[in-house]
Scaffold this active site. Structure first.
Site, short mmCIF file in Angstrom:
data_model
loop_
_atom_site.label_atom_id
_atom_site.label_comp_id
_atom_site.label_asym_id
_atom_site.label_seq_id
_atom_site.Cartn_x
_atom_site.Cartn_y
_atom_site.Cartn_z
N SER A 12 10.75 -3.98 4.11
CA SER A 12 10.35 -3.92 2.71
C SER A 12 9.68 -5.25 2.36
O SER A 12 8.67 -5.59 2.98
CB SER A 12 11.59 -3.65 1.86
OG SER A 12 11.24 -3.47 0.52
N HIS A 39 8.13 -0.21 2.63
CA HIS A 39 7.93 -0.03 1.19
C HIS A 39 6.74 -0.89 0.78
O HIS A 39 6.78 -2.09 0.93
CB HIS A 39 9.14 -0.49 0.38
CG HIS A 39 10.43 0.14 0.81
ND1 HIS A 39 11.63 -0.49 0.67
CD2 HIS A 39 10.69 1.33 1.37
CE1 HIS A 39 12.60 0.30 1.12
NE2 HIS A 39 12.06 1.41 1.56
N ASP A 132 18.15 -0.56 1.67
CA ASP A 132 17.68 0.66 2.34
C ASP A 132 17.67 0.39 3.84
O ASP A 132 17.32 -0.70 4.28
CB ASP A 132 16.26 1.01 1.84
CG ASP A 132 15.79 2.37 2.35
OD1 ASP A 132 16.64 3.19 2.76
OD2 ASP A 132 14.56 2.61 2.33
#
Lengths: 189, 279
Positions: A12, A39, A132
Site C-alpha cells: 500500500s 492500493h 490489509d
C-alpha cells in the site's frame, strides 16, 4: 521439496517505490505467475502498469477478468475491484464490500490464491499504512504456503508488515533489496 | 477435498433442491467468500449450520439471498460510460418511437436513477420504459424507495457532473438528516420486478440492456448463457453495456456483439459477423 507455483505480492503506502525496487530483480526465467495488489487510490491502474513495466524484467499487465494467471507475467489488480484467483487458476473480479477498508484488498487476493495454489504459493507483504494482507497471510501459511514479509525497518510505512508479522509470522522477514533474490531462489529449479 | 468446499457444495445443493435457486454456475471464489460472510453474519459455526437452517427454518432463505447478492454500487459509477451512452447510444435510441431499457441486476437502483436522469435531460424519458430487475426482493424494495445514505452519496454529484449532467444532482433529490430521497417522478416509467438471470427467460424486446458487474460473478458457461439471453432480448442494432473490466472473449455468444466503445464495454447487436453499426 514443494514446487513453487505462484507469487502474490501486496503493498500500500510506499508500494510503488518498493515494487520498482523488487520487480526488476526477478529472474526473467521465472516460470510462475506474479500477481500484485497495490492500493493506489486512483481510478485507473494503467499508470501503475506502465510505470512498473518500464523497468521490470517480466511483462507487466493489468490482470484481466477470466484470463489465466499466465506464468512469467506480472499481473496487477485493477482499481475498484477485488481480484481473486479461481480454483481453475483464472482471475475473477468482484465489487463486493471493501475488505480492510480496501478494494482491491490484499486479504481477498491472498486468501483466494491460497485456496487455488495451496502450498505452492509464495506471498510477499510489503510496505503499507494499514493492516490489509495480515489475514491473507494467515490463510497462506495455513495452506502451507511460504510467507515473506518486508523487514519493517526497511519499509516506508511499517504498519502493514508489522500487522502481517503479528497475525501470521513469516517464513522470512527480509530487507526490501533481498526479496527478489529469495523469490528467484525459491522458484528457479 | 477440503471440508469447507464439501460444505459449500452441499449449500449449493440445498439452495437448489429446497428453494429452487441455482448457484452451481457461480464463480466459486466469490461465492465461497459470500457464504463465509453469511456464516459470520448469522453467527453460525460453519456452512453446515447454514445448510441446516436453510432446510428447516421458515424464511431463512430470504436472508441468505440478501447475503448472496451484495448490492454495492453508486450513481453514475464510471462517468465516461454514462457520457458515452448519452453521446453515442441515445442518438440511436432517439429514432425509436418507444424505447425499452432493461437494467438487469439493478440491486439498490442507483444506476436506474442515473439512467432516468440522463434520459430526462436528453428529452427521451417520456417515451422510455425502464425494466429494472433483480433476483433479490429486498434489494428491489430499496431500489423502489430510492433512499440512500448521504454519506454514500458524497461522490455522486461529482460523478454526475463528469458524466455530463446539465443541472445539479441535488435538483433530483431531497435531503433529510442522513439520507437523500430521489424524486419519485424519476421512476414514473420504471417497473421494478423479480427476474433471475440464471433461470428466467426473455421478457421484452429491449433497445438497451445495462448489466454492469453482474456477470463477473458467473462461470464462463453461465456468462455465455446470459449473453445469449441478452442477444435474444435485444432488437437488431440494440445496445448492451457491461462493467468496464468485464471480459466476454471466452463467450461464443459474444460473437453476436460488436464494439461501440471497447474500453467502456458498450456493444451493439450487429447480426451475423457483428459488423459495427456505430463507430
Amino acid at each position: 521439496m514443494t514446487t513453487r507455483q505462484a507469487i502474490v505480492i501486496g503493498c500500500s503506502a510506499g508500494g510503488l517505490t518498493a515494487l520498482q525496487c523488487l520487480l526488476p530483480g526477478l529472474d526473467p526465467r521465472l516460470g510462475v505467475p506474479v500477481v500484485v495488489c497495490c492500493h493506489t487510490g486512483s481510478a485507473d491502474v494503467t499508470i501503475l502498469v506502465n510505470l512498473l513495466g518500464r523497468h521490470a524484467s517480466l511483462p507487466v499487465v493489468e490482470a484481466a477478468e477470466r484470463a489465466p494467471a499466465d506464468p512469467g507475467v506480472i499481473h496487477i489488480a485493477p482499481s475498484g475491484y477485488h481480484l481473486m484467483v479461481e480454483p481453475n487458476l483464472h482471475f475473477s473480479l468482484s465489487v463486493d464490500e471493501k475488505v480492510a477498508y480496501s478494494r482491491p484488498s490484499i486479504d481477498v487476493l491472498f486468501e483466494t490464491a491460497a485456496d487455488a495454489w495451496h502450498d505452492g504459493l509464495i506471498a510477499v507483504l510489503l510496505t503499507g499504512a494499514n493492516s490489509d494482507g495480515a489475514q491473507g497471510l494467515v490463510a497462506v501459511r495455513h495452506a502451507g504456503g511460504y510467507a515473506i514479509v518486508q523487514d519493517p525497518l526497511t519499509a516506508e510505512a511499517d504498519v502493514m508488515p508489522l500487522a502481517g508479522l503479528e497475525a501470521a509470522g513469516a517464513d522470512a522477514c527480509l530487507p526490501l533489496d533481498a526479496i527478489a533474490a529469495r523469490l528467484n531462489e525459491l522458484c528457479l529449479p | 477435498m477440503d471440508v469447507e468446499d464439501i460444505e459449500l457444495q452441499l449449500f449449493v445443493r440445498a439452495m437448489q433442491l429446497r428453494h429452487g435457486y441455482d448457484f452451481s454456475e457461480y464463480a466459486p471464489a466469490s461465492l465461497k467468500r459470500r457464504v463465509q460472510q453469511l456464516v459470520r453474519t448469522h453467527d453460525a459455526g460453519s456452512i453446515s449450520e447454514l445448510n441446516s437452517r436453510l432446510l428447516h427454518e421458515e424464511g431463512f432463505v430470504t436472508r441468505v439471498i440478501e447475503g448472496l447478492s451484495v448490492p454495492v454500487s453508486e450513481m453514475f459509477r464510471d462517468p465516461p460510460v454514462f457520457r458515452t451512452l448519452r453521446d453515442k447510444v441515445f442518438p440511436v435510441l432517439a429514432s425509436y418511437p418507444e424505447i425499452n431499457i432493461w437494467q438487469a441486476g439493478c440491486a439498490h437502483g442507483q444506476e436506474v436513477y442515473s439512467l432516468a436522469i440522463l434520459l430526462e435531460e436528453a428529452g427521451l424519458y417520456e417515451r422510455s420504459r425502464i425494466y429494472a430487475t433483480d433476483f433479490n426482493d429486498a434489494a428491489l424494495a430499496v431500489a423502489a424507495d430510492g433512499i440512500y445514505a448521504t454519506r454514500e452519496a458524497r461522490d455522486w454529484s461529482r460523478n454526475y457532473i463528469e458524466a455530463g449532467g446539465s443541472h445539479s444532482l441535488s435538483d433530483y433529490y431531497s435531503a433529510r438528516y442522513d439520507f437523500i430521497k430521489l424524486d419519485k417522478r424519476l421512476r414514473r416509467n420504471v417497473t421494478f420486478f423479480n427476474h433471475n438471470l440464471v433461470t428466467d427467460e426473455v421478457f421484452c424486446e429491449a433497445h438497451l440492456i445495462l448489466c454492469r458487474n453482474v456477470l463477473i460473478y458467473f462461470s464462463n458457461t453461465l456468462q455465455d448463457r446470459t449473453l445469449g439471453l441478452f442477444r435474444d432480448s435485444l432488437v437488431r442494432g440494440g445496445f448492451l453495456c457491461l462493467g468496464t473490466r468485464e471480459n466476454i472473449d471466452f463467450s461464443p455468444a459474444a460473437a453476436g456483439f460488436a464494439d461501440v466503445d471497447h474500453a467502456l464495454r458498450i456493444y451493439q447487436v450487429g447480426g451475423a459477423g457483428a459488423r459495427p453499426l456505430v463507430r
